[in-house]
Write an enzyme that holds these catalytic residues in place. Sequence first.
Site, mmCIF file in Angstrom:
data_model
loop_
_atom_site.group_PDB
_atom_site.id
_atom_site.type_symbol
_atom_site.label_atom_id
_atom_site.label_comp_id
_atom_site.label_asym_id
_atom_site.label_seq_id
_atom_site.Cartn_x
_atom_site.Cartn_y
_atom_site.Cartn_z
ATOM 1 N N LYS A 1 0.861 -1.205 0.000
ATOM 2 C CA LYS A 1 0.000 0.000 0.000
ATOM 3 C C LYS A 1 0.891 1.247 0.000
ATOM 4 O O LYS A 1 1.924 1.257 -0.646
ATOM 5 C CB LYS A 1 -0.993 -0.072 1.161
ATOM 6 C CG LYS A 1 -1.920 -1.291 1.018
ATOM 7 C CD LYS A 1 -2.783 -1.562 2.212
ATOM 8 C CE LYS A 1 -2.096 -2.403 3.235
ATOM 9 N NZ LYS A 1 -2.956 -2.986 4.255
ATOM 10 N N ASP B 1 -5.088 -8.179 9.245
ATOM 11 C CA ASP B 1 -6.500 -7.740 9.291
ATOM 12 C C ASP B 1 -7.470 -8.815 8.789
ATOM 13 O O ASP B 1 -8.601 -8.913 9.264
ATOM 14 C CB ASP B 1 -6.710 -6.413 8.540
ATOM 15 C CG ASP B 1 -6.136 -6.390 7.130
ATOM 16 O OD1 ASP B 1 -5.479 -7.372 6.738
ATOM 17 O OD2 ASP B 1 -6.340 -5.382 6.427
HETATM 18 C C1 BGC Z 1 -1.310 -6.489 2.731
HETATM 19 C C2 BGC Z 1 -2.097 -7.504 3.522
HETATM 20 C C3 BGC Z 1 -3.405 -6.927 3.979
HETATM 21 C C4 BGC Z 1 -4.161 -6.316 2.823
HETATM 22 C C5 BGC Z 1 -5.474 -5.660 3.247
HETATM 23 C C6 BGC Z 1 -2.173 -5.886 1.634
HETATM 24 O O1 BGC Z 1 -1.490 -4.870 0.970
HETATM 25 O O2 BGC Z 1 -0.152 -7.045 2.173
HETATM 26 O O3 BGC Z 1 -1.338 -7.965 4.622
HETATM 27 O O4 BGC Z 1 -4.167 -7.940 4.577
HETATM 28 O O5 BGC Z 1 -3.368 -5.337 2.185
HETATM 29 O O6 BGC Z 1 -5.284 -4.647 4.153
#
Ligand code: BGC
Length: 450
Positions: free
Chosen positions: A158, A194
Site C-alpha cells: 500500500k 486484518d
Molecule cells: C497487505 C495484507 C493486507 C491487505 C489488506 C495488503 O497490501 O499485504 O497484509 O491484509 O493489504 O489490508
Amino acid sequence: MASKEEKIDLILRPFRYDNDRLNDIMGRLHKEMEKGLKKETNPEATVKMLATYVRAVPDGTESGDFLALDLGGSNFRVLHVHIEKGAKDVRLQSDSYAIPESIMTGSGEQLFDYIADCMGKFLEKIEMKDKKMALGFTFSFPCKQQGLDCASLIKWTKGFSAAGVEGEDVVRLLRDAIKRRGDFDTDVVAVVNDTVGTMMACGLADHDCLIGLIVGTGSNACYMEKLDNVEIWEGDRGEPNQVVVNMEWGAFGEDGALDDLRTAYDREIDEHSINKGQQIYEKMISGMYMGELVRLVLLEMTKQMLVFGGRTSPDLETPGTFLTKYVSEIEEEPIGDMGPTMKILHSLGLKHATETDCGTVREVCRAVSTRAAHLVSAGISAIVNKMGRERVAVGVDGSVYKYHPHFKELMTQTIDKLTHSDVKLMLSEDGSGKGAALVTAVACRLAGNS
Ligand code: BGC
C-alpha cells in the site's frame, strides 16, 4: 470505420471476464496456493501462504478488557475492547488517527513513536493509563511469524515505506516505542493480519466463519487450513490439527501469471507505484488503485475523442484526482439521474461534460469495479473449493466492499457460479481491530489468564 460505441467497447472489453476466464484464474491461483504451502516450492511462490499462530477460534468463554491497535490503511486506530462470556459481540470504544504521508514514508522509529503517541492520548482520554492491559496488534502487511507475538515484516505494501522496518519484528519495535515513552505499559500478546482479525470477529456470531477477506485500500484473504496440508508449518503439530493461513494473495501475478489479463492501464499504475512489479493482483482489485484506473481509461477515451469532446482538464490529467469513492457514488446513481456524476465531473474541471459523457463514465466505473469483484470472487472460490466444505462463511471488511453499491451482490452471484458450496458473505464491522482483541483473549484463556 468503428462507431464510437464500438471503440468504447474495445477499450472496456479486456475488463470483462466470462466464466471460463474466471475458472482459469481460479486454477492459476490454486496452483500458487499449493506452491506456497509446500516447503520445497515456497521460496519461488508469489502467494506466500503465511502460517499464522492462530489455531483456535473463540469458544465463547473468553472475557476481560483488552487493547487493540489497527495499522494498515490511511488511518490508525486504537480500541478498548470489553469481552463478556457467551456474548455474540463485544463492546468497544475507539479513536482513529490519520497517518500523515510523512510518517508512512519516514523512519520506522517515527512511525512507531507516532503509534505510541496515539495510544497515550487514547488511554489518557478513557482514563486507563494506569491499567496494564493485554494488547492485540493488527498489522496488515505480510509478516513471517515465529510465534503469536513475533512477526517480522517481509515487505511494505500500500502507501507505506517507513525505513528500517522490513526484516524486523514489529512487536519489538512497538514495545521499544512504548518503553521510550515510559508513561504507560501494556502486554503485547498477539499480532494478527486484518484478514485474520476479520475472520475471528465474524467467528463469534457464526462458527462456520473460516475465511477472512479484505477489499479496502489493499486486498488479501486468509482461511483455516488443515495442518497436514501446511508443509511450511514450523510450530508444534499437536491438536488442533489446523492453522489460519494468511495467503497474501495481493502478490499473485508477480511472476507474470496474470500478464495476459493486465491492461495497459494496469501496467501504468504499476509503473508509477512505490512498489513496482509487486502486488499485481492487489493493484487490479483494491481501493488504492480503482479510481486511478478509471482516470487512466477516461484519459485514453478523451484522447480518442470518445468523451468530453476530446478535451481533458488539468485535474483529470493529475494522478490520484479520481477518488475510488467516486466510483461507488457514480454507480449508486439511479439510472436516468446524472446529477452526482455531473457534479463529480464538474469538480474535476470537466464543466463541458455532457449527459452522454456521464453515461460513458458510469460504464467505465462499472467495468473496473466489476472486474475487481470478479477477481475477488475467483480468489474466494479457489479457497472454498480447496476447503471442500458444504457450508462456509466469509468475514469481509474493507471500504470497497462496504461502500460499493453492487460489490456484495456481484460477488454472491459469481461465487455461486464458481463453487458447489453454500457460501455466506458476512460484513464485519470493526472486524480487524475487534479480531485482534479476540485472538488475544483466546491466547489469555489458553494460558489460563482470564
Ligand atoms: C497487505 C495484507 C493486507 C491487505 C489488506 C495488503 O497490501 O499485504 O497484509 O491484509 O493489504 O489490508
